[in-house]
Design a protein around this motif. Structure first.
Motif, PDB file in Angstrom:
ATOM      1  N   LEU A  42       0.815  -1.218   0.000  1.00 14.95           N
ATOM      2  CA  LEU A  42       0.000   0.000   0.000  1.00 14.95           C
ATOM      3  C   LEU A  42       0.847   1.265   0.000  1.00 14.95           C
ATOM      4  O   LEU A  42       0.395   2.327  -0.425  1.00 14.95           O
ATOM      5  CB  LEU A  42      -0.935   0.009   1.221  1.00 14.95           C
ATOM      6  CG  LEU A  42      -2.054  -1.026   1.240  1.00 14.95           C
ATOM      7  CD1 LEU A  42      -2.787  -0.993   2.576  1.00 14.95           C
ATOM      8  CD2 LEU A  42      -3.027  -0.788   0.089  1.00 14.95           C
ATOM      9  N   GLY A  43       2.072   1.165   0.498  1.00 13.68           N
ATOM     10  CA  GLY A  43       2.941   2.335   0.573  1.00 13.68           C
ATOM     11  C   GLY A  43       2.599   3.211   1.761  1.00 13.68           C
ATOM     12  O   GLY A  43       1.785   2.852   2.619  1.00 13.68           O
ATOM     13  N   GLY A  44       3.214   4.386   1.818  1.00 13.29           N
ATOM     14  CA  GLY A  44       2.967   5.304   2.923  1.00 13.29           C
ATOM     15  C   GLY A  44       3.360   4.690   4.252  1.00 13.29           C
ATOM     16  O   GLY A  44       4.334   3.935   4.350  1.00 13.29           O
ATOM     17  N   VAL A  45       2.578   4.983   5.284  1.00 16.05           N
ATOM     18  CA  VAL A  45       2.891   4.484   6.622  1.00 16.05           C
ATOM     19  C   VAL A  45       2.744   2.966   6.704  1.00 16.05           C
ATOM     20  O   VAL A  45       3.343   2.326   7.567  1.00 16.05           O
ATOM     21  CB  VAL A  45       1.991   5.185   7.666  1.00 16.05           C
ATOM     22  CG1 VAL A  45       0.540   4.714   7.550  1.00 16.05           C
ATOM     23  CG2 VAL A  45       2.509   4.954   9.075  1.00 16.05           C
ATOM     24  N   CYS A  46       1.965   2.377   5.794  1.00 17.78           N
ATOM     25  CA  CYS A  46       1.773   0.921   5.800  1.00 17.78           C
ATOM     26  C   CYS A  46       3.048   0.176   5.416  1.00 17.78           C
ATOM     27  O   CYS A  46       3.207  -0.999   5.765  1.00 17.78           O
ATOM     28  CB  CYS A  46       0.644   0.529   4.849  1.00 17.78           C
ATOM     29  SG  CYS A  46      -0.962   1.177   5.332  1.00 17.78           S
ATOM     30  N   SER A  47       3.936   0.829   4.692  1.00 20.31           N
ATOM     31  CA  SER A  47       5.225   0.205   4.375  1.00 20.31           C
ATOM     32  C   SER A  47       6.356   0.814   5.197  1.00 20.31           C
ATOM     33  O   SER A  47       7.204   0.094   5.729  1.00 20.31           O
ATOM     34  CB  SER A  47       5.540   0.332   2.885  1.00 20.31           C
ATOM     35  OG  SER A  47       5.667   1.685   2.510  1.00 20.31           O
ATOM     36  N   SER A  48       6.361   2.147   5.345  1.00 25.66           N
ATOM     37  CA  SER A  48       7.464   2.793   6.071  1.00 25.66           C
ATOM     38  C   SER A  48       7.461   2.420   7.547  1.00 25.66           C
ATOM     39  O   SER A  48       8.525   2.275   8.162  1.00 25.66           O
ATOM     40  CB  SER A  48       7.387   4.315   5.918  1.00 25.66           C
ATOM     41  OG  SER A  48       6.205   4.827   6.506  1.00 25.66           O
ATOM     42  N   GLY A  49       6.262   2.237   8.137  1.00 24.51           N
ATOM     43  CA  GLY A  49       6.180   1.866   9.551  1.00 24.51           C
ATOM     44  C   GLY A  49       6.806   0.511   9.835  1.00 24.51           C
ATOM     45  O   GLY A  49       7.732   0.401  10.650  1.00 24.51           O
ATOM     46  N   PRO A  50       6.345  -0.566   9.164  1.00 26.96           N
ATOM     47  CA  PRO A  50       6.959  -1.880   9.386  1.00 26.96           C
ATOM     48  C   PRO A  50       8.442  -1.933   9.010  1.00 26.96           C
ATOM     49  O   PRO A  50       9.232  -2.591   9.690  1.00 26.96           O
ATOM     50  CB  PRO A  50       6.136  -2.807   8.481  1.00 26.96           C
ATOM     51  CG  PRO A  50       4.808  -2.135   8.362  1.00 26.96           C
ATOM     52  CD  PRO A  50       5.123  -0.669   8.350  1.00 26.96           C
ATOM     53  N   VAL A  51       8.831  -1.232   7.926  1.00 32.42           N
ATOM     54  CA  VAL A  51      10.236  -1.260   7.513  1.00 32.42           C
ATOM     55  C   VAL A  51      11.109  -0.518   8.528  1.00 32.42           C
ATOM     56  O   VAL A  51      12.255  -0.911   8.780  1.00 32.42           O
ATOM     57  CB  VAL A  51      10.403  -0.668   6.095  1.00 32.42           C
ATOM     58  CG1 VAL A  51      11.874  -0.538   5.733  1.00 32.42           C
ATOM     59  CG2 VAL A  51       9.700  -1.543   5.075  1.00 32.42           C
ATOM     60  N   ALA A  52      10.574   0.541   9.142  1.00 32.04           N
ATOM     61  CA  ALA A  52      11.324   1.240  10.197  1.00 32.04           C
ATOM     62  C   ALA A  52      11.559   0.320  11.393  1.00 32.04           C
ATOM     63  O   ALA A  52      12.617   0.363  12.031  1.00 32.04           O
ATOM     64  CB  ALA A  52      10.573   2.493  10.631  1.00 32.04           C
TER      65      ALA A  52
END
Length: 526
Positions: free
Chosen positions: A437-447
């Motif tokens: 989905l991108g956005g916080v849905c990807s950046s959050g888990p990757v962080a």
């Protein structure tokens, strides 16, 4: 008559002066004796502090810390303590360059810890590759996940390399300090006296020797033979990695780790030099196909090869034909220490997680930063009991980073593995779609994965957001009894994955560390 009186007075005065002179002389001699006795006592006290007598043997204790093992944790710890002025002795079983198939990917969070310890130059001159994120592949689809590095210096990124080259660089840096000594030897046991660890017994060149220090830190890796007396090890081996090196090929996404959500379990690819790509094939269980009779080669060709990206297919087959296939058990072990005066466990000897997420070195380096900050104010480490009580805070202060990475590794491995259960299939697909989905849905888990945001609560929120997203996919556009049942099983399955891991990590230490008394331990007064 007057003459006799005069002579008597003169004689009396002379007697008084002689008596007074003798008294002063006697007093001076007594003072000298006391001074000499005091000097002898001080010298004896000094001698007592610089030697230890054990069974008639005299052993020098001009060492502050003994470090057992010189892998990533041991070498980094030796340099850190040595840089702070501690006299460190490192005893390592084999000082030749290691050759491993894991410990080759350092997440950005780990690289930041490397900078904090002053070891960032250890990834230079070893052909290390920058890693900027991940690429996920599933059923012919793929998505790219970038590390959220916008707020950091341009040099901050992940690093991948040959594990042995990295370790040798850190050993060289530690050995460059005049107060750090590296020695090759096999530590066979800890030396204890009245429940206090005094040092180690080790073999070198076929001879048994002893080394003594106020603090012994055991970093002898995942196969540690010393940890049983310092913790309650509950080692789980959920799978094994089969390792190959692919040569002269390009990844679909340069400078990214690649994860194929294969059947039965994930397949990893990442660069370890400018011409080599590491491939790790996860095989569930503790038993793998035999390499010697060709079963492994056949398994890789028939089961694994059809699932990998076509850009890597030919190089993958060539690596199989070359025959350099190696295996490594994937171990996980929650930290369950027995606080022991005079000793401490660190690294994989202390705490392990599934290597799928490449978080092991990040945890080890983060632990060293925590320990450095605790020990730095101490003038000496001689009061073993007080030091042990003080260092109980280490186990609490390390939890936010360690528990986040440990929990994510265990949970993600179970989600990424294929399953015949429909709810588990939906959870796996939901995870791939959620990250896409991108956005916080990807950046959050990757962080979380990268160690840049070690917050356990954020991990739990994202994990159940994936589960809720999966239920939403099931119920749209029209719910049915079967879909409702699968959705309920999905939520139940997600809870069954993450809650046991959290329980093993310790709910209180993980989410409420400030409520643990050890969190507030003050340094002992020397």
């Amino acid at each position: 008559m007057n003459e006799y009186i005069f002579r008597g007075i003169i004689g009396s005065l002379l007697g008084i002066f002689i008596f007074y002179g003798l008294s002063l002389l006697t007093k001076k001699n007594n003072n000298n004796k006391k001074k000499n006795a005091s000097s002898i006592q001080i010298q004896n006290e000094f001698n007592k502090s610089s030697i230890v007598v054990d069974n008639g043997d005299i052993h020098s204790t001009d060492i502050d810390v003994i470090v057992v093992g010189a892998g990533v944790a041991g070498a980094a710890l030796a340099y850190t303590l040595g840089k702070d002025g501690r006299r460190v002795r490192v005893i390592e079983r084999d000082l030749e360059e290691p050759d491993r198939i894991v410990g080759e990917l350092l997440q950005p969070g780990g690289y930041l810890k490397l900078i904090e310890l002053g070891l960032e130059d250890c990834v230079e001159e070893i052909d290390a590759q920058r890693v900027l994120g991940y690429a996920l592949f599933k059923d012919g689809k793929n998505t790219k996940l970038a590390y959220p590095l916008e707020k950091f210096h341009s040099d901050v990124a992940g690093r991948s390399f040959h594990n042995g080259r990295f370790i040798q660089r850190m050993r060289e840096k530690a050995a460059s300090l005049p107060n750090v000594r590296l020695e090759q030897g096999t530590v066979t046991s800890l030396l204890e006296e009245d429940g206090v660890v005094k040092g180690v017994l080790y073999k070198t060149n076929g001879e048994e020797q002893t080394a003594y220090a106020p603090l012994t830190i055991v970093c002898d890796g995942c196969f540690s033979n010393l940890r049983r007396s310092l913790c309650s090890p509950k080692v789980d081996v959920p799978s094994c990695f089969v390792g190959l090196v692919l040569e002269n090929c390009q990844l679909p996404y340069p400078n990214h780790g690649h994860v194929v959500l294969g059947d039965p379990s994930p397949i990893l690819f990442y660069p370890i030099s400018s011409t080599e790509i590491r491939c790790l094939v996860d095989v569930p269980g503790q038993k793998v196909p035999s390499i010697s009779n060709g079963e492994m080669a056949n398994y890789l060709k028939t089961v694994v090869a059809p699932q990998i990206p076509h850009e890597l297919y030919d190089s993958f087959l060539a690596a199989i034909e070359k025959g350099s296939i190696r295996t490594m058990p994937n171990r996980s072990m929650p930290a369950a220490p027995h606080p022991t005066p005079g000793a401490l466990l660190m690294g994989d000897a202390f705490n392990m997680r599934h290597p799928l997420t490449g978080g092991g070195m990040t945890v080890a380096l983060s632990d060293i930063v925590v320990l450095q900050n605790l020990i730095k104010p101490l003038r000496n480490l001689n009061d073993a009991s007080a030091l042990c009580k003080y260092l109980e805070s280490f186990y609490t202060l390390r939890k936010p980073v360690a528990s986040t990475i440990n929990t994510l590794a265990g949970a993600l491995y179970k989600v990424f593995c294929a399953s015949s259960d429909q709810a588990r299939k939906e959870m796996r697909q939901a995870c791939f779609d959620y990250l896409s989905l991108g956005g916080v849905c990807s950046s959050g888990p990757v962080a979380l994965l990268s160690g840049l945001n070690p917050r356990p609560l954020s991990l739990v929120c994202h994990f159940f957001a994936v589960a809720v997203y999966g239920v939403g996919r099931l119920l749209l556009p029209f719910p049915s009894p079967k879909r409702l049942w699968i959705g309920a099983k999905l939520i139940s399955g997600a809870s069954g994955i993450i809650f046991p891991i959290i329980r093993a990590e310790g709910v209180r230490q993980m989410f409420f560390p400030a409520t643990v008394p050890a969190y507030y331990r003050a340094p002992p007064v020397n």
